[in-house]
Write an enzyme that holds these catalytic residues in place. Structure first.
Site, short mmCIF file in Angstrom:
data_model
loop_
_atom_site.label_atom_id
_atom_site.label_comp_id
_atom_site.label_asym_id
_atom_site.label_seq_id
_atom_site.Cartn_x
_atom_site.Cartn_y
_atom_site.Cartn_z
N SER A 196 3.55 0.56 0.36
CA SER A 196 2.67 -0.22 -0.49
C SER A 196 3.31 -1.57 -0.82
O SER A 196 4.49 -1.63 -1.14
CB SER A 196 2.40 0.53 -1.80
OG SER A 196 1.68 -0.29 -2.69
N MET B 108 -9.12 -0.21 -6.22
CA MET B 108 -9.19 0.49 -7.49
C MET B 108 -9.94 -0.42 -8.45
O MET B 108 -9.39 -0.95 -9.41
CB MET B 108 -7.78 0.80 -8.00
CG MET B 108 -7.08 1.85 -7.18
SD MET B 108 -5.43 2.23 -7.79
CE MET B 108 -4.49 0.98 -6.92
N HIS C 211 -6.84 -0.50 -0.61
CA HIS C 211 -7.25 0.51 -1.59
C HIS C 211 -7.84 -0.20 -2.81
O HIS C 211 -7.10 -0.77 -3.61
CB HIS C 211 -6.01 1.34 -1.96
CG HIS C 211 -6.24 2.38 -2.99
ND1 HIS C 211 -5.20 2.97 -3.66
CD2 HIS C 211 -7.37 2.95 -3.50
CE1 HIS C 211 -5.67 3.85 -4.52
NE2 HIS C 211 -6.99 3.85 -4.44
N ASP D 288 -2.83 -2.22 -2.63
CA ASP D 288 -3.55 -1.80 -3.83
C ASP D 288 -4.19 -3.00 -4.49
O ASP D 288 -3.51 -3.98 -4.82
CB ASP D 288 -2.59 -1.13 -4.81
CG ASP D 288 -2.15 0.24 -4.35
OD1 ASP D 288 -3.04 1.05 -4.00
OD2 ASP D 288 -0.94 0.52 -4.34
N MET E 122 -5.07 10.90 -4.91
CA MET E 122 -4.13 10.30 -5.87
C MET E 122 -3.24 11.40 -6.43
O MET E 122 -3.73 12.42 -6.91
CB MET E 122 -4.90 9.60 -7.00
CG MET E 122 -5.70 8.38 -6.57
SD MET E 122 -4.73 7.04 -5.85
CE MET E 122 -3.57 6.65 -7.16
N MET F 283 -6.34 -3.91 -7.83
CA MET F 283 -6.70 -3.36 -9.14
C MET F 283 -7.37 -4.43 -9.99
O MET F 283 -6.95 -5.58 -9.98
CB MET F 283 -5.43 -2.84 -9.83
CG MET F 283 -4.75 -1.74 -9.05
SD MET F 283 -3.28 -1.10 -9.85
CE MET F 283 -2.03 -2.18 -9.18
N HIS G 30 -0.21 -0.38 2.91
CA HIS G 30 -1.11 -0.04 1.81
C HIS G 30 -1.17 -1.20 0.84
O HIS G 30 -0.14 -1.64 0.32
CB HIS G 30 -0.61 1.23 1.12
CG HIS G 30 -1.58 1.82 0.17
ND1 HIS G 30 -2.63 2.61 0.56
CD2 HIS G 30 -1.66 1.73 -1.17
CE1 HIS G 30 -3.32 3.00 -0.50
NE2 HIS G 30 -2.74 2.47 -1.56
N ASP H 232 -1.23 9.14 -2.52
CA ASP H 232 -0.80 7.91 -3.17
C ASP H 232 -0.21 8.18 -4.55
O ASP H 232 -0.91 8.66 -5.43
CB ASP H 232 -2.00 6.97 -3.30
CG ASP H 232 -1.64 5.59 -3.80
OD1 ASP H 232 -0.50 5.37 -4.25
OD2 ASP H 232 -2.51 4.71 -3.76
#
Length: 180
Positions: A3, A63, A61, A30, A132, A32, A28, A168
């Site tokens: 990540s 979120m 990903h 993330d 998760m 957010m 990866h 994750d």
């Protein structure tokens, strides 16, 4: 998939090249929004900047609340896989369809307290399930041990389908062997 949350932003490109040299096939990323999860992280411009780095799959990903709003932008920025949270989508099916229409592989994620069975209606529409193993949005959490049983249950539900399972959060050299 390493990540980029663990990367030093001042030398992120160098660090990505190091994980590629170390054998990583996926990266990866993330994203957010501070709404679906308490933290805020990278956006489309970071994905687009990093896309200059080739030969690694960008696993983005999201979120974020109602990710359907940004599918097109992340696909254009260079995402190869776009993963959304079941819990963040008002219309999960429409969101998954949009990801596929934009030419990306489709990932669907569930939080630790979401039943694995809730993913069943979407198994024929996805390429990956992201389980998760911590509460999403906060780095440095301890791996939730019950995740191992959830993965076993998920494997049974997937059956013969060609669906990847990604995990994750809280994974390190001491517990990674439990996930094989």
């Amino acid at each position: 998939a390493p990540s980029i949350l663990a990367a030093d932003c001042t030398i992120m490109g160098e660090q990505i090249n190091k994980v590629k040299e170390g054998g990583a096939k996926y990266l990866h990323i993330d994203v957010m929004d501070g709404v679906f999860v308490p933290s805020i992280s990278y956006g489309m411009c970071v994905v687009q900047s990093l896309r200059q780095i080739k030969d690694i799959v960008f696993d983005v990903h999201l979120m974020i609340t109602e990710p359907i709003r940004y599918i097109e932008e992340f696909a254009q920025a260079g995402a190869d896989i776009i993963t959304v949270h079941l819990e963040a989508c008002e219309d999960v099916e429409a969101t998954l369809i949009k990801i596929r229409e934009k030419g990306c592989k489709v990932g669907l994620s569930i939080k630790p307290n979401t039943s694995v069975e809730e993913i069943v209606p979407y198994l024929d529409d996805i390429d990956m399930v992201l389980v998760m193993s911590v509460e999403p949005g906060l780095g440095g959490q301890k791996f939730i041990e019950g995740t191992v049983d959830r993965i076993k249950e998920l494997k049974e539900l997937i059956g013969e389908r060609n669906i990847l399972i990604e995990v994750d959060g809280g994974i390190n050299k001491d517990n990674i062997s439990k996930l094989k």
